[in-house]
Scaffold this motif. Structure first.
Motif, mmCIF file in Angstrom:
data_model
loop_
_atom_site.group_PDB
_atom_site.id
_atom_site.type_symbol
_atom_site.label_atom_id
_atom_site.label_comp_id
_atom_site.label_asym_id
_atom_site.label_seq_id
_atom_site.Cartn_x
_atom_site.Cartn_y
_atom_site.Cartn_z
ATOM 1 N N GLU A 277 23.181 -48.885 -0.753
ATOM 2 C CA GLU A 277 23.498 -48.973 0.674
ATOM 3 C C GLU A 277 23.450 -47.592 1.327
ATOM 4 O OE1 GLU A 277 27.012 -51.154 3.263
ATOM 5 O OE2 GLU A 277 27.587 -49.931 1.534
ATOM 6 N N THR A 278 24.037 -46.603 0.663
ATOM 7 C CA THR A 278 24.051 -45.236 1.197
ATOM 8 C C THR A 278 22.643 -44.656 1.231
ATOM 9 O OG1 THR A 278 26.276 -44.935 0.293
ATOM 10 C CG2 THR A 278 25.066 -42.951 0.924
ATOM 11 N N GLY A 279 21.893 -44.864 0.166
ATOM 12 C CA GLY A 279 20.528 -44.356 0.113
ATOM 13 C C GLY A 279 19.652 -44.964 1.192
ATOM 14 N N LYS A 280 19.858 -46.237 1.493
ATOM 15 C CA LYS A 280 19.068 -46.910 2.530
ATOM 16 C C LYS A 280 19.307 -46.283 3.891
ATOM 17 C CE LYS A 280 18.260 -51.469 4.582
ATOM 18 N NZ LYS A 280 18.659 -52.917 4.562
ATOM 19 N N VAL A 281 20.575 -45.978 4.205
ATOM 20 C CA VAL A 281 20.895 -45.355 5.495
ATOM 21 C C VAL A 281 20.268 -43.968 5.590
ATOM 22 C CG1 VAL A 281 22.766 -44.444 6.937
ATOM 23 C CG2 VAL A 281 23.012 -46.672 5.838
ATOM 24 N N MET A 282 20.310 -43.212 4.499
ATOM 25 C CA MET A 282 19.743 -41.867 4.511
ATOM 26 C C MET A 282 18.239 -41.867 4.757
ATOM 27 S SD MET A 282 21.693 -39.678 1.550
ATOM 28 C CE MET A 282 23.401 -39.144 1.752
ATOM 29 N N LYS A 283 17.578 -42.978 4.457
ATOM 30 C CA LYS A 283 16.135 -43.050 4.615
ATOM 31 C C LYS A 283 15.709 -43.647 5.957
ATOM 32 C CE LYS A 283 15.288 -43.438 -0.361
ATOM 33 N NZ LYS A 283 14.816 -44.307 -1.475
ATOM 34 N N GLN A 284 16.656 -44.076 6.775
ATOM 35 C CA GLN A 284 16.306 -44.696 8.048
ATOM 36 C C GLN A 284 15.802 -43.665 9.055
ATOM 37 O OE1 GLN A 284 19.888 -46.744 9.218
ATOM 38 N NE2 GLN A 284 19.400 -48.582 8.045
ATOM 39 N N PRO A 285 14.800 -44.013 9.860
ATOM 40 C CA PRO A 285 14.356 -43.120 10.940
ATOM 41 C C PRO A 285 15.522 -42.848 11.880
ATOM 42 C CG PRO A 285 12.804 -44.916 10.615
ATOM 43 C CD PRO A 285 14.023 -45.266 9.809
ATOM 44 N N ARG A 286 15.623 -41.609 12.386
ATOM 45 C CA ARG A 286 16.802 -41.256 13.146
ATOM 46 C C ARG A 286 16.555 -40.031 14.028
ATOM 47 N NH1 ARG A 286 21.733 -39.143 10.728
ATOM 48 N NH2 ARG A 286 21.602 -37.883 12.614
ATOM 49 N N CYS A 287 17.567 -39.716 14.817
ATOM 50 C CA CYS A 287 17.579 -38.520 15.648
ATOM 51 C C CYS A 287 17.878 -37.305 14.773
ATOM 52 C CB CYS A 287 18.637 -38.667 16.735
ATOM 53 S SG CYS A 287 18.961 -37.164 17.694
ATOM 54 N N GLY A 288 17.339 -36.147 15.158
ATOM 55 C CA GLY A 288 17.523 -34.944 14.372
ATOM 56 C C GLY A 288 18.768 -34.145 14.689
ATOM 57 N N VAL A 289 19.599 -34.620 15.612
ATOM 58 C CA VAL A 289 20.837 -33.917 15.963
ATOM 59 C C VAL A 289 21.912 -34.260 14.923
ATOM 60 C CG1 VAL A 289 22.655 -33.693 17.720
ATOM 61 C CG2 VAL A 289 20.254 -33.911 18.402
ATOM 62 N N PRO A 290 22.737 -33.293 14.492
ATOM 63 C CA PRO A 290 23.794 -33.580 13.505
ATOM 64 C C PRO A 290 24.752 -34.675 13.972
ATOM 65 C CG PRO A 290 23.496 -31.226 13.741
ATOM 66 C CD PRO A 290 22.672 -31.854 14.829
ATOM 67 N N ASP A 291 25.357 -35.358 13.008
ATOM 68 C CA ASP A 291 26.286 -36.448 13.323
ATOM 69 C C ASP A 291 27.721 -35.972 13.475
ATOM 70 O OD1 ASP A 291 24.175 -38.209 13.183
ATOM 71 O OD2 ASP A 291 24.468 -38.618 11.066
ATOM 72 N N VAL A 292 28.034 -34.820 12.928
ATOM 73 C CA VAL A 292 29.398 -34.293 13.084
ATOM 74 C C VAL A 292 29.436 -33.417 14.316
ATOM 75 C CG1 VAL A 292 29.934 -34.384 10.633
ATOM 76 C CG2 VAL A 292 28.920 -32.321 11.578
ATOM 77 N N ALA A 293 30.527 -33.493 15.054
ATOM 78 C CA ALA A 293 30.668 -32.704 16.272
ATOM 79 C C ALA A 293 30.715 -31.226 15.921
ATOM 80 C CB ALA A 293 31.921 -33.124 17.024
ATOM 81 N N GLN A 294 29.816 -30.468 16.499
ATOM 82 C CA GLN A 294 29.825 -29.028 16.290
ATOM 83 C C GLN A 294 30.988 -28.409 17.058
ATOM 84 O OE1 GLN A 294 27.122 -27.550 14.176
ATOM 85 N NE2 GLN A 294 27.546 -29.683 13.745
ATOM 86 N N TYR A 295 31.504 -27.300 16.538
ATOM 87 C CA TYR A 295 32.651 -26.678 17.195
ATOM 88 C C TYR A 295 32.242 -26.136 18.560
ATOM 89 C CZ TYR A 295 36.391 -23.543 18.473
ATOM 90 O OH TYR A 295 37.388 -22.920 19.164
ATOM 91 N N ARG A 296 32.905 -26.630 19.593
ATOM 92 C CA ARG A 296 32.687 -26.136 20.949
ATOM 93 C C ARG A 296 34.040 -26.073 21.646
ATOM 94 N NH1 ARG A 296 28.245 -29.882 23.645
ATOM 95 N NH2 ARG A 296 29.259 -31.518 22.446
ATOM 96 N N ALA A 297 34.300 -24.958 22.334
ATOM 97 C CA ALA A 297 35.586 -24.802 23.010
ATOM 98 C C ALA A 297 35.784 -25.906 24.047
ATOM 99 C CB ALA A 297 35.663 -23.430 23.672
ATOM 100 N N SER A 298 34.693 -26.339 24.683
ATOM 101 C CA SER A 298 34.740 -27.420 25.660
ATOM 102 C C SER A 298 33.374 -28.082 25.673
ATOM 103 C CB SER A 298 35.101 -26.873 27.047
ATOM 104 O OG SER A 298 34.137 -25.923 27.469
ATOM 105 N N PRO A 299 33.272 -29.322 26.135
ATOM 106 C CA PRO A 299 31.978 -30.004 26.174
ATOM 107 C C PRO A 299 30.974 -29.235 27.027
ATOM 108 C CG PRO A 299 33.779 -31.541 26.557
ATOM 109 C CD PRO A 299 34.374 -30.172 26.612
ATOM 110 N N GLN A 300 29.722 -29.215 26.587
ATOM 111 C CA GLN A 300 28.670 -28.594 27.374
ATOM 112 C C GLN A 300 28.150 -29.614 28.371
ATOM 113 O OE1 GLN A 300 27.045 -26.904 23.384
ATOM 114 N NE2 GLN A 300 25.772 -26.006 24.980
#
Length: 256
Positions: free
Chosen positions: A75-98
Motif C-alpha cells: 500500500e505504501t509503495g503504491k502511493v510512493m509511485k503515484q504521479p504527483r505534485c513536486g511540492v513537499p507534503d510537510v509544511a516548511q517553516y515559515r514565520a507567517s503564510p506567504q
C-alpha cells in the motif's frame, strides 16, 4: 532434549519480541528510492534530522491515511509511485503564510506544450486561475511582460534547482508568493498533457499548482484539489472542494 527446547525457546523469543528490519527484503536500490522520496516530500524542517527511516515512513503513512507501521508494504509503495505534485507534503517553516498583498495578479505563459493547441492551453490556464478568482477577491490579468505568475513547460533540469524526473512521478511544481521565482508554475514537458481523461489533464494540475502560487500548502484531505497525488475529475463538472475553499479564505477572504 533440554538443548533442543532451549534453542526453540530462544528462536520464538527472537521471532516475536523484536521488530524485523525496515523493509526486510528491500534491495539497496529500493531503499535509496525510498529515501529520495522522503527527502523530497517529507524533509525535516530542522537543520539536523535524527529521525529513523521507520519514523519517516510512519510520517508519510499518517499523511496519506495509510496503516501506520513504519514498514514498506504494498500500500505504501503504491502511493510512493503515484504521479504527483513536486511540492513537499510537510509544511516548511515559515514565520507567517506567504500571500500576495495585492488583489490583481498578472500571469504570463512563457511557452507552450506541443500536446495541445496554443488557444486551448490559454483557455485551460484561464479556467484554472478562475477556480481561485471565483471564491476570493483576487483577479488575474494576462501580460506579455514580467508577471507575478510565470508559467512554463520544461524538461528535466530547467534552472530552478528542482529538476523534473521524466514521465510519471512529478508532474509539475509551483512556488509560494514572493519575488523573482515566487508564484511561478512549471509543468513537466515529459508528460503527455491533455484536456480529457487521457494521460494527464492540464486543467487539474494547473489549478492545483496555482493554489501553491497563491500560498497554499498541500492538504491531506482526500478529494481536496490540494491533495498531492493526481486523480482525474471531469473539468466540466469540477467544483472546488470545501477544504480548499476554507483554506484559501483564510489567506484572502471570500469574494463579495
Amino acid at each position: 532434549m533440554k538443548y533442543v527446547l532451549l534453542c526453540t525457546a530462544l528462536f520464538l523469543l527472537c521471532r516475536f519480541s523484536f521488530p524485523s528490519p525496515i523493509p526486510a527484503a528491500q534491495s539497496t536500490e529500493d531503499l535509496k528510492s525510498i529515501e529520495v522520496y522522503l527527502d523530497k516530500f517529507f524533509p525535516s524542517i530542522y537543520k539536523s534530522d535524527s529521525r529513523t527511516l521507520e519514523e519517516r515512513i510512519m510520517e508519510m503513512q499518517k499523511f496519506f491515511h495509510l496503516t501506520v507501521t513504519g514498514k514498506m508494504d504494498a500500500e505504501t509503495g503504491k502511493v510512493m509511485k503515484q504521479p504527483r505534485c513536486g511540492v513537499p507534503d510537510v509544511a516548511q517553516y515559515r514565520a507567517s503564510p506567504q500571500v500576495w498583498t495585492k488583489k490583481v495578479l498578472t500571469y504570463r505563459i512563457n511557452n507552450y506544450t506541443p500536446d495541445l493547441p496554443k488557444s486551448r492551453v490559454e483557455q485551460i490556464i484561464r479556467q484554472a486561475l478562475n477556480v481561485w478568482s471565483e471564491v476570493t477577491p483576487l483577479t488575474f490579468q494576462r501580460t506579455y511582460g514580467p508577471a507575478d505568475i510565470e508559467i512554463s513547460f520544461a524538461y528535466g533540469a530547467h534552472g530552478d534547482y528542482n529538476p523534473f524526473d521524466g514521465r510519471g512521478g512529478t508532474l509539475a511544481h509551483a512556488y509560494f508568493p514572493g519575488r523573482d521565482i515566487g508564484g511561478d508554475a512549471h509543468f513537466d514537458e515529459s508528460e503527455r498533457w491533455s484536456e480529457s481523461n487521457r494521460e494527464v489533464n492540464l486543467f487539474l494540475v494547473a489549478a492545483h499548482e496555482f493554489g501553491h502560487s497563491l500560498g497554499l500548502e498541500h492538504s491531506n484531505v482526500r478529494g481536496a484539489l490540494m491533495f498531492p497525488t493526481y486523480y482525474y475529475v471531469n473539468p466540466n463538472s469540477f467544483r472546488l472542494p470545501l477544504d480548499d475553499k476554507q483554506r484559501i479564505w483564510r489567506l484572502y477572504g471570500k469574494r463579495k
